[in-house]
Design a protein around this motif. Structure first.
Motif, PDB file in Angstrom:
ATOM      1  N   ARG A  54      42.635  80.804  54.403  1.00 25.68           N
ATOM      2  CA  ARG A  54      41.931  82.163  53.912  1.00 25.68           C
ATOM      3  C   ARG A  54      42.386  82.441  52.552  1.00 25.68           C
ATOM      4  O   ARG A  54      41.679  83.333  51.820  1.00 25.68           O
ATOM      5  CB  ARG A  54      42.265  83.017  54.979  1.00 25.68           C
ATOM      6  N   SER A  92      41.257  79.212  49.963  1.00 26.65           N
ATOM      7  CA  SER A  92      39.841  80.040  49.357  1.00 26.65           C
ATOM      8  C   SER A  92      39.933  80.460  47.748  1.00 26.65           C
ATOM      9  O   SER A  92      38.796  80.062  47.442  1.00 26.65           O
ATOM     10  CB  SER A  92      39.713  81.184  50.314  1.00 26.65           C
ATOM     11  N   SER A  93      40.967  80.787  47.527  1.00 23.14           N
ATOM     12  CA  SER A  93      41.145  81.010  46.142  1.00 23.14           C
ATOM     13  C   SER A  93      40.832  80.085  44.992  1.00 23.14           C
ATOM     14  O   SER A  93      40.691  80.206  43.839  1.00 23.14           O
ATOM     15  CB  SER A  93      42.486  81.806  45.721  1.00 23.14           C
ATOM     16  N   SER A 152      38.576  78.141  44.700  1.00 22.29           N
ATOM     17  CA  SER A 152      37.176  78.023  44.167  1.00 22.29           C
ATOM     18  C   SER A 152      37.114  78.387  43.055  1.00 22.29           C
ATOM     19  O   SER A 152      36.139  78.013  42.168  1.00 22.29           O
ATOM     20  CB  SER A 152      36.332  78.947  45.148  1.00 22.29           C
ATOM     21  N   HIS A 153      38.055  79.252  42.326  1.00 20.64           N
ATOM     22  CA  HIS A 153      38.005  79.781  41.032  1.00 20.64           C
ATOM     23  C   HIS A 153      38.368  78.482  40.060  1.00 20.64           C
ATOM     24  O   HIS A 153      38.143  78.721  38.941  1.00 20.64           O
ATOM     25  CB  HIS A 153      38.827  80.904  40.740  1.00 20.64           C
ATOM     26  N   SER A 188      33.157  80.118  53.639  1.00 19.44           N
ATOM     27  CA  SER A 188      33.310  79.571  52.373  1.00 19.44           C
ATOM     28  C   SER A 188      33.226  80.410  51.404  1.00 19.44           C
ATOM     29  O   SER A 188      32.685  81.473  51.273  1.00 19.44           O
ATOM     30  CB  SER A 188      32.509  78.557  52.247  1.00 19.44           C
ATOM     31  N   PRO A 189      34.350  80.289  50.228  1.00 20.79           N
ATOM     32  CA  PRO A 189      34.245  81.458  49.145  1.00 20.79           C
ATOM     33  C   PRO A 189      33.152  80.986  48.398  1.00 20.79           C
ATOM     34  O   PRO A 189      32.513  81.681  47.389  1.00 20.79           O
ATOM     35  CB  PRO A 189      35.493  81.169  48.504  1.00 20.79           C
ATOM     36  N   THR A 204      29.308  81.012  47.943  1.00 18.60           N
ATOM     37  CA  THR A 204      28.365  81.562  48.681  1.00 18.60           C
ATOM     38  C   THR A 204      27.180  80.520  49.013  1.00 18.60           C
ATOM     39  O   THR A 204      26.517  79.815  48.180  1.00 18.60           O
ATOM     40  CB  THR A 204      27.813  82.570  47.918  1.00 18.60           C
TER      41      THR A 204
END
Length: 521
Positions: free
Chosen positions: A129, A133-134, A136-137, A176-177, A179
């Motif tokens: 989480r 997830s972070s 993705s940046h 998922s981050p 979209t």
């Protein structure tokens, strides 16, 4: 591979799996790998194998070869991921290759997740989480999150390192981050062909079939026959590229009807199914109007068998799934000006079925899905029964569509009277006289369609610039619709409403255009 790194070290002094003891225990619990891993290739319909202990695997799936370089990792991590590969290959070779390719491309984020997962499921879920997830940046590969979740789902399924069904339920709630919405393009309509696009596809298949019946088959390029047959299977039967590419000539059955026309059946294999369903098949009947296209392709294929480049000797079309997609994209763009994929044609066909009143079970069977819940999106997007009846009657502004290409072709009464009698459109569909509505560029005797009723929806039609004539025709067509409604049983609107809707949309647009012309005078 992304250069982003969490700087997570399983052997660090922070107390998380010092020395990698948890990872070693998980690898031991998984046991030794089988010497040879067998899996089913849906495209070739063959059982293939790979040597589990090799550092690099070569998987054949969906007409492509996928090289998986496990040499980039070693020890227990490689052992765990190879067991994950075995697990996925038993489900579906295509998705297995997809997951493994993306996992091996994003090891900098996947390895820390696996190391946490063998220590404590809750720690791994918190990591999923947050840090994962972070990522993705920073991680360019947008599939990384889905693939990481797939590894954790594998842990849940086999009960590895304390993972169980309760964790699986939590895992499903982690979004998922990146979209994504599985059915977003269906809901916003972008995956559904417009009325005008559908009409152009239908016109192409109709004209091609008519040309074949008129013995013009020898003049048609081989590529047009093949590509049009593929387009037809996507458009009419909503088949995936793999379901078309893996068909052989032996899967087609052709017989002659009493009227001399061909009756064609084609057997398709279910795709994306679990192992126990691999042999599940469904036989479909090709629309009789378009059956000559597939029959002509079979003849041409037989004539040129020695010179055709087929990827498999027994293949019906001789192209892999990726080429099926390219063919459909190219042909739809040539016909409509808009490039469409086989999956967009699949969504469109499913939406047509839903609009015609198909149930969830009927839709799932049409799409060859084992899960009937997948039909819900199409049914939710389908108009209500009242809206469908209003649409068929041409009373709903939601369904009004102006065909600019048709409205540019018109004649006045003097021009109409000068046309040969065969080119002056008239008919009595279902006993309702529709006459004097315009002219036909080729003549009604050369047209296989229903006289008058189908003319409004044909690009060879030249409408008469007389508003009262078309108002009378509209009233006659509405009477036909009323008869359908009166005789239709249950709560379904039959597929015939689709044709009547298209005809009435065109009539209404012509009337509207003529009304606008009168107002401006």
């Amino acid at each position: 591979m992304s250069q982003f790194n969490f700087n997570f070290d399983a052997t660090s002094s922070d107390g998380v799996d010092p020395g990698g003891s948890y990872l070693k225990a998980a690898a031991a619990a998984l046991g030794p790998l089988p010497k040879r891993i067998r899996y089913f290739d849906e495209y070739d319909e063959q059982v293939r194998s790979v040597e589990a202990l090799d550092e690099n695997w070569l998987l054949s799936a969906n007409g492509q070869e996928h090289k998986l370089k496990f040499e980039r990792i070693s020890g227990e991590i490689a052992h765990v991921l190879k067991h994950f590969a075995v697990y996925r290959l038993q489900k579906n070779a295509v998705t297995a290759a997809h997951y493994l390719h993306h996992i091996l491309s994003t090891l900098s984020v996947q390895v820390p997740l696996v190391r946490l997962a063998v220590v404590d499921p809750n720690l791994a879920l918190d990591h999923l989480r947050s840090e994962f997830s972070s990522a993705s940046h920073h991680v360019e590969n947008t599939n990384y999150f889905q693939c990481g979740k797939a590894v954790l789902a594998f842990f849940c399924d086999i009960g590895l390192a304390g993972w169980e069904e309760a964790h699986s339920n939590i895992l499903r709630t982690v979004r998922s981050p990146v979209t994504r919405s599985k059915h977003r393009t269906v809901r916003d309509g972008s995956a559904i062909l417009t009325f005008e696009e559908e009409r152009k596809v239908i016109d192409h298949l109709d004209e091609l079939s008519t040309g074949i019946r008129q013995r013009n088959e020898g003049e048609l390029p081989t590529e047009i026959l093949r590509d049009s047959a593929i387009l037809m299977l996507c458009f009419q039967h909503a088949m995936r590229p793999i379901q078309i590419a893996n068909r052989n000539v032996a899967h087609v059955r052709v017989r002659e009807a009493e009227d001399g026309q061909a009756i064609v059946h084609l057997t398709f294999r279910y795709a994306k199914q679990r192992t126990r369903q691999k042999n599940q098949e469904q036989t479909r009947k090709i629309k009789r109007d378009w059956a000559p296209i597939l029959v002509a392709w079979l003849r041409r294929r037989d004539e040129l068998e020695g010179s055709l480049r087929l990827d498999r000797a027994e293949s019906l079309f001789g192209v892999p799934p990726q080429e099926v997609t390219r063919i459909v994209r190219g042909l739809t763009e040539a016909l409509t000006g808009i490039r469409r994929t086989p999956y967009q044609l699949r969504h469109t066909a499913a939406q047509r079925k839903a609009d015609a009143g198909s149930s969830r079970l009927e839709l799932a069977e049409f799409l060859m899905h084992s899960d009937i819940d997948t039909a819900d999106t199409y049914i939710e997007m389908s108009p209500t029964q009242a809206e469908k009846i209003n649409a068929a009657l041409g009373l709903s502004p939601l369904f009004q569509a102006i065909d600019a290409s048709l409205k540019s072709k018109s004649v006045d009464l003097e021009e109409l009277n000068k046309l040969p009698e065969d080119q002056q459109v008239s008919g009595a569909p279902h006993g309702h006289l529709i006459a004097g509505i315009g002219g036909c560029a080729i003549g009604q005797s050369f047209c296989p369609k229903t006289p008058a009723l189908a003319c409004y929806d044909c690009h060879k039609f030249m409408y008469l610039r007389d508003i009262e004539v078309h108002r009378a025709a509209r009233d006659s067509i509405r009477n036909i619709v009323g008869e359908f409604i009166g005789t239709n049983k249950g709560d379904k609107v039959t597929p015939a409403f689709g044709q009547l809707r298209r005809v009435l949309e065109t009539v209404e647009s012509i009337i509207s255009d003529l009304e606008g012309s009168e107002a401006s005078q």
